[in-house]
Motif scaffolding. Structure first.
Motif, mmCIF file in Angstrom:
data_model
loop_
_atom_site.group_PDB
_atom_site.id
_atom_site.type_symbol
_atom_site.label_atom_id
_atom_site.label_comp_id
_atom_site.label_asym_id
_atom_site.label_seq_id
_atom_site.Cartn_x
_atom_site.Cartn_y
_atom_site.Cartn_z
ATOM 1 N N ASN A 1 5.478 -9.304 4.897
ATOM 2 C CA ASN A 1 5.666 -7.939 5.403
ATOM 3 C C ASN A 1 6.194 -7.023 4.288
ATOM 4 O OD1 ASN A 1 5.749 -5.775 7.145
ATOM 5 N ND2 ASN A 1 7.729 -6.330 8.049
ATOM 6 N N ASN A 2 5.484 -7.052 3.147
ATOM 7 C CA ASN A 2 5.907 -6.288 1.973
ATOM 8 C C ASN A 2 4.858 -5.231 1.645
ATOM 9 O OD1 ASN A 2 6.473 -5.287 -0.544
ATOM 10 N ND2 ASN A 2 6.482 -7.255 -1.589
ATOM 11 N N PRO A 3 5.083 -3.972 2.028
ATOM 12 C CA PRO A 3 4.061 -2.939 1.788
ATOM 13 C C PRO A 3 4.122 -2.278 0.407
ATOM 14 C CG PRO A 3 5.733 -2.199 3.385
ATOM 15 C CD PRO A 3 6.241 -3.468 2.773
ATOM 16 N N HIS A 4 4.882 -2.823 -0.543
ATOM 17 C CA HIS A 4 5.009 -2.205 -1.868
ATOM 18 C C HIS A 4 3.621 -2.055 -2.503
ATOM 19 C CE1 HIS A 4 7.576 -2.001 -5.816
ATOM 20 N NE2 HIS A 4 6.964 -0.876 -5.543
ATOM 21 N N ARG A 5 3.283 -0.802 -2.873
ATOM 22 C CA ARG A 5 1.907 -0.498 -3.301
ATOM 23 C C ARG A 5 1.539 -1.109 -4.645
ATOM 24 N NH1 ARG A 5 1.720 5.831 -2.577
ATOM 25 N NH2 ARG A 5 -0.434 5.653 -3.315
ATOM 26 N N ILE A 6 2.512 -1.510 -5.453
ATOM 27 C CA ILE A 6 2.170 -2.086 -6.772
ATOM 28 C C ILE A 6 1.399 -3.400 -6.639
ATOM 29 C CG2 ILE A 6 4.100 -1.020 -8.013
ATOM 30 C CD1 ILE A 6 5.481 -3.797 -7.932
ATOM 31 N N TYR B 1 -1.193 -3.854 -4.343
ATOM 32 C CA TYR B 1 -2.573 -3.713 -3.834
ATOM 33 C C TYR B 1 -3.230 -2.392 -4.222
ATOM 34 C CZ TYR B 1 -0.017 -1.182 -0.195
ATOM 35 O OH TYR B 1 0.824 -0.324 0.462
ATOM 36 N N TYR C 1 -1.807 3.483 -7.816
ATOM 37 C CA TYR C 1 -0.369 3.693 -7.659
ATOM 38 C C TYR C 1 0.417 2.832 -8.664
ATOM 39 C CZ TYR C 1 4.348 3.849 -6.387
ATOM 40 O OH TYR C 1 5.697 3.992 -6.505
ATOM 41 N N GLU D 1 3.774 3.579 -11.607
ATOM 42 C CA GLU D 1 4.999 2.851 -11.965
ATOM 43 C C GLU D 1 4.886 2.202 -13.350
ATOM 44 O OE1 GLU D 1 7.114 0.480 -9.159
ATOM 45 O OE2 GLU D 1 6.775 1.869 -7.493
ATOM 46 N N ARG E 1 9.288 -3.148 11.114
ATOM 47 C CA ARG E 1 9.747 -1.778 10.837
ATOM 48 C C ARG E 1 8.615 -0.803 11.151
ATOM 49 N NH1 ARG E 1 13.710 -1.771 6.569
ATOM 50 N NH2 ARG E 1 13.734 0.490 6.871
ATOM 51 N N THR F 1 6.983 6.579 -0.173
ATOM 52 C CA THR F 1 5.759 6.844 -0.939
ATOM 53 C C THR F 1 5.328 5.634 -1.764
ATOM 54 O OG1 THR F 1 6.682 9.040 -1.176
ATOM 55 C CG2 THR F 1 4.706 8.548 -2.479
ATOM 56 N N ASP F 2 6.289 4.882 -2.278
ATOM 57 C CA ASP F 2 5.924 3.719 -3.107
ATOM 58 C C ASP F 2 5.536 2.507 -2.263
ATOM 59 O OD1 ASP F 2 8.376 2.897 -2.108
ATOM 60 O OD2 ASP F 2 9.372 2.780 -4.062
ATOM 61 N N GLY F 3 5.599 2.663 -0.947
ATOM 62 C CA GLY F 3 5.216 1.565 -0.066
ATOM 63 C C GLY F 3 6.398 0.753 0.427
ATOM 64 N N LEU F 4 7.518 0.809 -0.279
ATOM 65 C CA LEU F 4 8.677 0.024 0.150
ATOM 66 C C LEU F 4 9.301 0.645 1.397
ATOM 67 C CD1 LEU F 4 10.293 -0.681 -3.323
ATOM 68 C CD2 LEU F 4 9.304 -2.380 -1.765
ATOM 69 N N TYR F 5 9.949 -0.202 2.197
ATOM 70 C CA TYR F 5 10.678 0.317 3.343
ATOM 71 C C TYR F 5 11.953 0.998 2.869
ATOM 72 C CZ TYR F 5 7.683 -2.463 6.418
ATOM 73 O OH TYR F 5 6.616 -2.983 7.087
#
Lengths: 143, 164
Positions: free
Chosen positions: A36-41, A43, A47, A51, B74, B81-85
């Motif tokens: 459950n990790n949506p960090h865009r780096i 995929y 984006y 970074e 969540r 914006t960076d995708g993190l919660y």
């Protein structure tokens, strides 16, 4: 891993058979989903550039999971992984072969210490690590 | 002494819980999804009979999955914006530009069974100002303790971050 590695099979200085991993982009997506990790780096390449990364990155925790797998497979079903420690030192990218290798650094009683490293296809060390494993004696042993 | 990368009010948080304890059941299905995403097909995670013949009560979970298994769902509105919660709980505020994840130290103290209920508690363990080749930085350590439904501490994880 077939069979069980026992204390009697192990000596200080022994090398562990290397394990290689090459993450596909789909695997990175599935690992993001499973954690459950949506960090865009992981995929979104466009984006990731924001970074400062030339491509999407393999998750540090996926490399931690591989380390755990490498040690648990070495220890066999009746071995017990007691400790894992790793340093995330450099970035890992998908579609590039990553290699886990290691050696036995100490044996005290039934506890074996391992030193492990993950390297990329240029030989750079991405993740130095250590582990402690409890191995059974050949005669029987308990989990 | 460096120019105060650690505000006094942040230093006062050392030893405190960074968020409320989280409790949840770690299902075999969630553990297997994690294992398969890592391409780890260890029979101890998938095969009840294999786990029992190795002396375990039932299947295990991949040990480092503990770190992810208790995260509550969540809403999308919490995604930055960076995708993190967006952060929950107490913020560890430091006078730095960026925080980089440095690594983890895990201790496994008892078998981690699928289907068990685990509680995690995360504390700020330490903050140390250091001087390195590229300037001053703070080594931040957080410690998470995992306890099962019988009150047994099954694992402890220390996360290391470098803030500069």
């Amino acid at each position: 891993m077939t069979g069980q590695r026992c204390l009697e099979d192990v000596a200080v200085g022994d090398a562990l058979e290397p394990m290689t991993k090459t993450a596909s982009r789909a695997q990175l997506f599935l690992f993001s989903a499973a954690t459950n990790n949506p960090h865009r780096i992981h995929y979104d390449r466009e984006y990731a550039a924001v970074e400062g990364h030339p491509d999407v990155l393999v998750h540090g925790p996926l490399q931690g999971a591989w380390l755990s797998q490498y040690v648990a497979d070495w220890a066999g079903p009746r071995g017990r992984v007691l400790a894992l420690s790793w340093q995330n030192r450099a970035r890992a990218f998908p579609e590039r072969e990553l290699t886990f290798s290691g050696s036995v650094t100490a044996i005290e009683g039934d506890i074996v210490s391992l030193e492990i490293r993950e390297t990329d296809d240029t030989g750079a060390v991405l993740m130095p690590a250590t582990a402690r494993v409890q191995l059974p004696h050949r005669a029987g042993g308990k989990p | 002494m460096t120019a105060g990368l650690i505000p006094d009010e942040t230093r006062a948080m050392i030893g405190q819980l960074l968020s409320e304890p989280v409790t949840g059941v770690v299902t075999a299905a969630a553990a297997q999804r994690f294992a398969l995403a890592a391409d780890d097909r260890n029979p101890l995670y998938f095969d009840e009979a294999a786990a029992q013949s190795a002396g375990y009560r039932t299947t295990l979970i991949p040990p480092v999955f503990l770190a992810w298994s208790l995260n509550p769902p969540r809403p999308l509105a919490d995604v930055r914006t960076d995708g993190l919660y967006r952060g929950e709980g107490k913020r560890v505020t430091l006078n730095v530009k960026r925080v980089m994840f440095g690594g983890e130290d895990w201790e496994f103290l008892a078998p981690l069974y699928a289907g068990d209920t685990y509680t995690s508690e995360t504390r700020l363990k330490s903050l140390e100002e250091k001087t390195g080749g590229s300037g001053d930085f703070v080594l931040q350590m957080t410690e998470t303790t995992y306890t099962n439904q019988d009150g047994i501490v099954v694992a402890r994880a220390t996360g290391r971050s470098i803030a500069r």
